[in-house]
Write a protein that holds these residues in place. Structure first.
Motif, PDB file in Angstrom:
ATOM      1  N   SER A 136      25.561  55.244  32.933  1.00  0.00           N
ATOM      2  CA  SER A 136      25.318  55.140  34.073  1.00  0.00           C
ATOM      3  C   SER A 136      25.101  53.853  34.887  1.00  0.00           C
ATOM      4  O   SER A 136      23.906  53.190  33.959  1.00  0.00           O
ATOM      5  N   ASP A 165      28.808  57.724  34.658  1.00  0.00           N
ATOM      6  CA  ASP A 165      29.192  57.170  36.045  1.00  0.00           C
ATOM      7  C   ASP A 165      28.557  55.825  36.355  1.00  0.00           C
ATOM      8  O   ASP A 165      27.656  55.162  36.147  1.00  0.00           O
ATOM      9  N   LYS A 184      31.625  61.357  37.394  1.00  0.00           N
ATOM     10  CA  LYS A 184      30.729  60.701  39.438  1.00  0.00           C
ATOM     11  C   LYS A 184      31.063  59.045  39.516  1.00  0.00           C
ATOM     12  O   LYS A 184      30.658  59.040  40.377  1.00  0.00           O
ATOM     13  N   GLY A 254      23.675  57.930  44.578  1.00  0.00           N
ATOM     14  CA  GLY A 254      24.870  58.298  43.346  1.00  0.00           C
ATOM     15  C   GLY A 254      23.370  58.865  42.218  1.00  0.00           C
ATOM     16  O   GLY A 254      23.509  59.773  41.943  1.00  0.00           O
ATOM     17  N   ASP A 255      22.737  57.912  42.120  1.00  0.00           N
ATOM     18  CA  ASP A 255      22.159  58.754  40.923  1.00  0.00           C
ATOM     19  C   ASP A 255      21.239  59.427  41.590  1.00  0.00           C
ATOM     20  O   ASP A 255      20.721  60.365  39.582  1.00  0.00           O
ATOM     21  N   VAL A 258      23.235  62.695  40.434  1.00  0.00           N
ATOM     22  CA  VAL A 258      23.805  62.983  39.456  1.00  0.00           C
ATOM     23  C   VAL A 258      22.606  63.578  38.066  1.00  0.00           C
ATOM     24  O   VAL A 258      22.621  64.249  37.503  1.00  0.00           O
TER      25      VAL A 258
END
Length: 309
Positions: A136, A165, A184, A254-255, A258
């Motif tokens: 990510s 991601d 994602k 966003g993290d 995930v």
């Protein structure tokens, strides 16, 4: 309990300040700063561990700021595997202007990474013991855009499921390599990936399903901020609305998504339930000030709301 490892190639020390009003020239007095270890994979690990999972952080770290990052990771009691680099770890700053409610974010490019350094990072995958590898965040300067694709290929050979991601060329090459458990992108990143704009949920779902059918990933989650998100597999498309909340900070939403979705998948939830848990995690991050990320109790509470709705 499933174990994950996270890969953070361009980590950061995240500083958060609150000021009444941003004014040029004047000294701006602020309450004590908040400092947290950050960057995509590190953020994912922080939230995943809060939810009750086990995570190992593999990350690049260098210079005096790298030493500070190591110490912050220890403060958060995260299992860490440092890959030493010559360049200095970056420091990102978030400033909340209380008067207007606006959030300002300054994110530097970060260090240049040498081939021997990123190769060392790649070699670590050969000895990893985990069920999922979450890759990510952005690639630092000096790293090949195919890095995530190479890392995924190594992981897949060892039976490790990968979650990707990222954005731009790194995402495109990663998806071309294929075989991920989950990708994602947000809507803008997804449009860049497929090379066209998408104006309806139906069009987004169809395009995401096409990526899944071509083998890019088993699951494709496209997040759309306050509009929630769309999840697609080769056989199905799901949509989940996001609950409307007052945003305290958008850092790490966003993290957090995930982390929560992978936690759901790792603990045997079906795809849509895991996706809703992800939406809950992303929303929980929004209501947490500064660089705090999603709290487990908020995530579970919002998930219960979504499940009931």
């Amino acid at each position: 309990m499933m174990n994950i490892a996270t890969l953070t190639l361009n980590p950061t020390i995240d500083l958060a300040y609150v000021v009444d009003k941003l004014e040029p020239t004047d000294k701006l007095r602020a309450p004590p700063q908040q400092a947290d270890p950050g960057g995509g994979g590190i953020n994912v690990a922080r939230v995943f561990v809060r939810m009750g999972g086990n995570a190992r952080c593999i990350y690049l770290s260098g210079g005096s700021t790298g030493i500070a990052l190591d110490a912050l990771l220890d403060l958060h009691q995260l299992v860490r595997e440092r890959v030493a680099i010559e360049g200095h770890t970056r420091v990102s700053t978030t400033i909340l202007e209380q008067g207007s409610g606006k959030e300002f974010r300054v994110v530097p490019a970060g260090p240049e990474v040498k081939e021997s350094e990123w190769q060392d990072c790649l070699d670590r995958i050969d000895t990893l013991q985990c069920d999922y590898l979450v890759m990510s965040g952005s690639l630092p300067r000096g790293m090949p855009t195919a890095f995530y694709a190479r890392a995924a290929t190594k992981a897949h050979r060892r039976g490790i499921r990968t979650v990707l991601d990222t954005s731009g060329a790194a995402l495109k090459e990663g998806v071309s390599a294929g075989g991920h458990e989950l990708i994602k992108p947000n809507l803008k990143e997804f449009e860049q990936l497929i090379g066209k704009g998408l104006t309806t949920p139906e069009a987004i779902g169809k395009a995401a399903q096409s990526v899944a059918r071509q083998g890019g990933a088993r699951l494709v989650a496209v997040t759309m901020g306050e509009d929630g998100g769309i999840l697609a597999s080769a056989d199905e498309v799901w949509r989940c609305e996001a609950p409307q909340v007052e945003t305290a900070s958008a850092v790490g939403a966003g993290d957090s998504f995930v982390a929560a979705m992978v936690y759901g998948l790792a603990n045997g939830r079906n795809e849509f339930d895991a996706f809703r848990l992800g939406i809950a995690g992303g929303t929980a991050a929004l209501i947490t000030a500064g660089t705090g990320l999603a709290r487990a109790e908020d995530t579970q509470g919002i998930f219960a709301q979504l499940a009931a709705g």
